[in-house]
Motif scaffolding. Structure first.
Motif, PDB file in Angstrom:
ATOM      1  N   GLY A  35       0.825  -1.205   0.000  1.00  0.00           N
ATOM      2  CA  GLY A  35       0.000   0.000   0.000  1.00  0.00           C
ATOM      3  C   GLY A  35       0.856   1.251   0.000  1.00  0.00           C
ATOM      4  N   HIS A  36       0.173   2.402   0.157  1.00  0.00           N
ATOM      5  CA  HIS A  36       0.881   3.679   0.139  1.00  0.00           C
ATOM      6  C   HIS A  36       1.666   3.854   1.432  1.00  0.00           C
ATOM      7  CE1 HIS A  36       1.764   7.905  -0.437  1.00  0.00           C
ATOM      8  NE2 HIS A  36       1.393   7.726  -1.724  1.00  0.00           N
ATOM      9  N   GLY A  37       2.882   4.356   1.285  1.00  0.00           N
ATOM     10  CA  GLY A  37       3.750   4.527   2.444  1.00  0.00           C
ATOM     11  C   GLY A  37       3.196   5.528   3.455  1.00  0.00           C
ATOM     12  N   SER A  38       2.270   6.344   3.047  1.00  0.00           N
ATOM     13  CA  SER A  38       1.713   7.341   3.970  1.00  0.00           C
ATOM     14  C   SER A  38       0.712   6.729   4.945  1.00  0.00           C
ATOM     15  CB  SER A  38       1.038   8.458   3.178  1.00  0.00           C
ATOM     16  OG  SER A  38      -0.086   7.934   2.478  1.00  0.00           O
ATOM     17  N   VAL A  39       0.347   5.443   4.706  1.00  0.00           N
ATOM     18  CA  VAL A  39      -0.629   4.763   5.569  1.00  0.00           C
ATOM     19  C   VAL A  39       0.019   3.547   6.222  1.00  0.00           C
ATOM     20  CG1 VAL A  39      -2.925   3.703   5.665  1.00  0.00           C
ATOM     21  CG2 VAL A  39      -2.436   5.496   3.964  1.00  0.00           C
ATOM     22  N   PRO A  40       0.562   3.714   7.415  1.00  0.00           N
ATOM     23  CA  PRO A  40       1.275   2.595   8.057  1.00  0.00           C
ATOM     24  C   PRO A  40       0.363   1.398   8.303  1.00  0.00           C
ATOM     25  CG  PRO A  40       1.612   4.657   9.247  1.00  0.00           C
ATOM     26  CD  PRO A  40       0.546   4.921   8.247  1.00  0.00           C
ATOM     27  N   ARG A  41       0.952   0.216   8.225  1.00  0.00           N
ATOM     28  CA  ARG A  41       0.176  -1.006   8.461  1.00  0.00           C
ATOM     29  C   ARG A  41       0.904  -1.899   9.459  1.00  0.00           C
ATOM     30  NH1 ARG A  41      -3.847  -1.897   4.740  1.00  0.00           N
ATOM     31  NH2 ARG A  41      -3.896  -0.390   3.048  1.00  0.00           N
ATOM     32  N   LEU A  42       0.118  -2.557  10.277  1.00  0.00           N
ATOM     33  CA  LEU A  42       0.711  -3.433  11.295  1.00  0.00           C
ATOM     34  C   LEU A  42       1.410  -4.641  10.688  1.00  0.00           C
ATOM     35  CD1 LEU A  42      -1.956  -3.454  14.150  1.00  0.00           C
ATOM     36  CD2 LEU A  42       0.414  -2.637  14.277  1.00  0.00           C
ATOM     37  N   ASP A  43       0.987  -5.053   9.494  1.00  0.00           N
ATOM     38  CA  ASP A  43       1.593  -6.254   8.895  1.00  0.00           C
ATOM     39  C   ASP A  43       2.691  -5.898   7.896  1.00  0.00           C
ATOM     40  OD1 ASP A  43       0.111  -5.243   6.826  1.00  0.00           O
ATOM     41  OD2 ASP A  43      -0.832  -7.168   6.280  1.00  0.00           O
ATOM     42  N   ASN A  44       3.360  -4.772   8.090  1.00  0.00           N
ATOM     43  CA  ASN A  44       4.452  -4.342   7.206  1.00  0.00           C
ATOM     44  C   ASN A  44       5.511  -5.453   7.066  1.00  0.00           C
ATOM     45  OD1 ASN A  44       7.120  -3.206   6.528  1.00  0.00           O
ATOM     46  ND2 ASN A  44       6.022  -1.267   6.466  1.00  0.00           N
ATOM     47  N   ALA A  45       5.708  -5.895   5.838  1.00  0.00           N
ATOM     48  CA  ALA A  45       6.597  -7.047   5.590  1.00  0.00           C
ATOM     49  C   ALA A  45       8.041  -6.753   6.003  1.00  0.00           C
ATOM     50  CB  ALA A  45       6.545  -7.433   4.115  1.00  0.00           C
ATOM     51  N   ILE A  46       8.481  -5.514   5.814  1.00  0.00           N
ATOM     52  CA  ILE A  46       9.873  -5.167   6.153  1.00  0.00           C
ATOM     53  C   ILE A  46      10.068  -5.164   7.665  1.00  0.00           C
ATOM     54  CG2 ILE A  46      11.618  -3.347   6.074  1.00  0.00           C
ATOM     55  CD1 ILE A  46      10.653  -2.583   3.324  1.00  0.00           C
ATOM     56  N   ALA A  47       9.117  -4.574   8.373  1.00  0.00           N
ATOM     57  CA  ALA A  47       9.238  -4.523   9.836  1.00  0.00           C
ATOM     58  C   ALA A  47       9.235  -5.933  10.420  1.00  0.00           C
ATOM     59  CB  ALA A  47       8.087  -3.715  10.427  1.00  0.00           C
ATOM     60  N   ARG A  48       8.359  -6.764   9.891  1.00  0.00           N
ATOM     61  CA  ARG A  48       8.258  -8.149  10.371  1.00  0.00           C
ATOM     62  C   ARG A  48       9.570  -8.907  10.096  1.00  0.00           C
ATOM     63  NH1 ARG A  48       2.694 -10.332   9.558  1.00  0.00           N
ATOM     64  NH2 ARG A  48       2.619 -10.707  11.786  1.00  0.00           N
ATOM     65  N   LEU A  49      10.101  -8.717   8.886  1.00  0.00           N
ATOM     66  CA  LEU A  49      11.343  -9.411   8.529  1.00  0.00           C
ATOM     67  C   LEU A  49      12.510  -8.917   9.387  1.00  0.00           C
ATOM     68  CD1 LEU A  49      12.709 -11.446   6.585  1.00  0.00           C
ATOM     69  CD2 LEU A  49      13.268  -9.505   5.121  1.00  0.00           C
ATOM     70  N   ASN A  57       7.804   5.421  -1.374  1.00  0.00           N
ATOM     71  CA  ASN A  57       6.450   5.653  -0.860  1.00  0.00           C
ATOM     72  C   ASN A  57       5.533   4.440  -1.062  1.00  0.00           C
ATOM     73  OD1 ASN A  57       6.154   5.787  -3.584  1.00  0.00           O
ATOM     74  ND2 ASN A  57       5.140   7.787  -3.642  1.00  0.00           N
ATOM     75  N   VAL A  58       6.141   3.257  -1.260  1.00  0.00           N
ATOM     76  CA  VAL A  58       5.334   2.040  -1.438  1.00  0.00           C
ATOM     77  C   VAL A  58       5.718   1.007  -0.382  1.00  0.00           C
ATOM     78  CG1 VAL A  58       4.803   0.096  -2.966  1.00  0.00           C
ATOM     79  CG2 VAL A  58       5.061   2.397  -3.915  1.00  0.00           C
ATOM     80  N   ILE A  59       4.725   0.530   0.363  1.00  0.00           N
ATOM     81  CA  ILE A  59       4.974  -0.598   1.276  1.00  0.00           C
ATOM     82  C   ILE A  59       4.961  -1.866   0.419  1.00  0.00           C
ATOM     83  CG2 ILE A  59       4.099  -1.919   3.243  1.00  0.00           C
ATOM     84  CD1 ILE A  59       2.606   0.674   4.100  1.00  0.00           C
ATOM     85  N   PRO A  60       6.080  -2.628   0.410  1.00  0.00           N
ATOM     86  CA  PRO A  60       6.119  -3.802  -0.469  1.00  0.00           C
ATOM     87  C   PRO A  60       5.269  -4.940   0.107  1.00  0.00           C
ATOM     88  CG  PRO A  60       8.111  -3.715   0.824  1.00  0.00           C
ATOM     89  CD  PRO A  60       7.327  -2.484   1.194  1.00  0.00           C
ATOM     90  N   ALA A  61       4.859  -5.833  -0.787  1.00  0.00           N
ATOM     91  CA  ALA A  61       4.021  -6.960  -0.373  1.00  0.00           C
ATOM     92  C   ALA A  61       4.860  -8.071   0.255  1.00  0.00           C
ATOM     93  CB  ALA A  61       3.258  -7.511  -1.574  1.00  0.00           C
TER      94      ALA A  61
END
Ligand SMILES: [Zn+2]
Length: 464
Positions: A225-239, A321-325
């Motif tokens: 999704g858009h980097g301006s909208v943080p998500r709890l399941d962010n793949a980078i943060a989890r990794l 500005n893109v949260i990767p999948a």
């Protein structure tokens, strides 16, 4: 003298074969060594046939039969055999004909394929990895043949291709498809050598074991999704969190025969503080603190204590500005010989503690191989030869944290020992070691190593 003794005399004389004419052999060793160094066998592409042909001609001129086994054109493996009477199983001696690539801009006064002699050194790619072992094996064969040494066991010489890049066409190919050609009780190959520090001889390292490359890839996914909208399941943060947990996990310390003996003997040639640390590793009260010290200050020793994990590659994201999948990271895991990898990876999964992180095990980089024993005739002979040729040093059985072609042979039960010429440890800092910017060897140490290897082969093989 009784008749019986008289009858035995010719055999004894043959068995005790004259001491080699070392000055003459050294001159020949130099000639062959320089010729081989001057052949560019950089791998890739290798092109080892020129070197293999040279070795073949030298052997055949002595009447030693030679076979070649080739999986990829221009990259032959060569096998030569001196027959024994079969009362003992063979010994295999190994050198590789390829060398690691060079950066021509790094070679200053002496070119990478010059084989220049200067200041007591011989310069060139392969001088310490592995044309030193190659020429030493070659001259061992030639000398045994010329002196007519009567052998209890066959002496087999393998000049292998592709050690630096693709063992599946070198050692792996021979082990898988031509095992009978090299099957032996013992093998001597690269991976060891005498060590000198500040001009003082310290040890003769005999490599008896190596760790097993058992890499894994961690994979995560999440909502893109858009980097301006943080998500709890962010793949980078989890990794990132998973990689950190993996890197910080300290699998339990496990010493084996080799590493236990290594630290015990290293203590005998170390200063008092170091010695106390090496001796204290097995002491339950002190071990944890010593391991922490090594983790910070002696990382190579620390790696010998346990299966180790180093994150080495991280792939994630492509736009700011893109949260990767998805995201993935590579862990370079080096397992101790005998490690239960299923249990290890189950524990890694528990440490990471996140079901959304997939652990993908990669095929082993080389076969899992057991530790070669310290109670064999071969190892004891190498210790005796250390006392003869490197007096004042100590024999250190060692475990390589990297991996070598010996794993193919050890995996099939061969007892393999890594040997090599003396290296001043300062050479590494100066940039002259194996795989360094430049490479060189002390000429006299090449000859000392040849005498050490020849004497060791004679001691375990000659009939007496
Ligand atoms: Zn090598």
């Amino acid at each position: 003298m009784t008749l019986r003794l008289l009858l035995l005399l010719p055999f004894c004389l043959a068995a005790l074969a004259a001491e080699p004419d070392w000055p003459k052999i050294q001159a020949e060793t130099l000639k062959h060594f320089q010729a081989l160094i001057r052949m560019d066998t950089s791998d890739p592409p290798g092109n080892e046939s020129e070197a293999a042909n040279y070795v073949r001609q030298v052997l055949e001129a002595e009447g030693i039969p030679v076979k070649t086994f080739t999986k990829v054109p221009n990259r032959p493996n060569l096998v030569a055999r001196l027959k024994g009477n079969g009362s003992k199983r063979p010994i295999l001696i190994v050198g590789h004909t390829d060398v690691v690539n060079i950066d021509p801009s790094k070679w200053k006064e002496h070119g990478p394929f010059s084989a220049d002699r200067a200041g007591g050194y011989i310069y060139g790619r392969g001088t310490v990895d592995d044309k030193d072992n190659l020429v030493s094996c070659l001259m061992t064969m030639v000398t045994l043949k010329r002196l007519g040494v009567i052998l209890d066991r066959d002496v087999i010489f393998l000049a292998e291709a592709a050690e630096e890049g693709n063992s599946s066409i070198g050692a792996g190919f021979i082990a898988d498809e031509h095992w009978a050609e090299i099957d032996a009780e013992f093998c001597l190959a690269e991976g060891g050598g005498a060590m000198r520090r500040g001009g003082k001889l310290i040890s003769v390292n005999i490599m008896t074991s190596e760790k097993i490359p058992a890499r894994a890839v961690l994979k995560t996914s999440g909502t893109a999704g858009h980097g301006s909208v943080p998500r709890l399941d962010n793949a980078i943060a989890r990794l990132s969190s998973a990689v950190e947990k993996a890197a910080n996990w300290q699998p339990p310390m496990k010493l084996n025969d080799t590493t236990r003996t290594y630290f015990e003997r290293l203590a005998t040639v170390s200063g008092p503080e170091q010695a106390a640390r090496y001796n204290g590793l097995a002491n339950p009260d002190r071990s944890a603190a010593i391991q922490e010290y090594m983790r910070a200050n002696e990382p190579a020793h620390y790696s010998m204590l346990r299966t180790s994990i180093s994150p080495t590659i991280f792939h994630a994201g492509y736009r700011n500005n893109v949260i990767p999948a998805a995201a993935e990271a590579t862990l370079d895991i080096r397992a101790l010989p005998g490690e239960d990898l299923d249990a290890f990876f189950a524990e890694l999964k528990r440490k990471i503690g996140d079901d959304q992180v997939e652990i993908q095990r990669q095929p082993l980089g080389r076969p899992a191989s057991p530790v070669s024993r310290l109670d064999t005739e071969m190892f004891k002979t190498l210790e005796a030869m250390q006392r003869k040729h490197y007096p004042g040093a100590v024999t250190l059985p060692s475990m390589l944290t990297g991996a070598t072609d010996m794993s193919y042979f050890r995996a099939k039960g061969m007892q393999c020992y890594g040997v090599g010429p003396l290296l001043d440890v300062e050479e590494l800092e100066k940039g002259y070691g194996a795989h360094s910017d430049q490479e060189r060897i002390l000429e006299d140490e090449l000859y000392r190593f040849l005498r050490f290897q020849y004497d060791a082969v004679v001691a375990v093989s000659a009939h007496n």
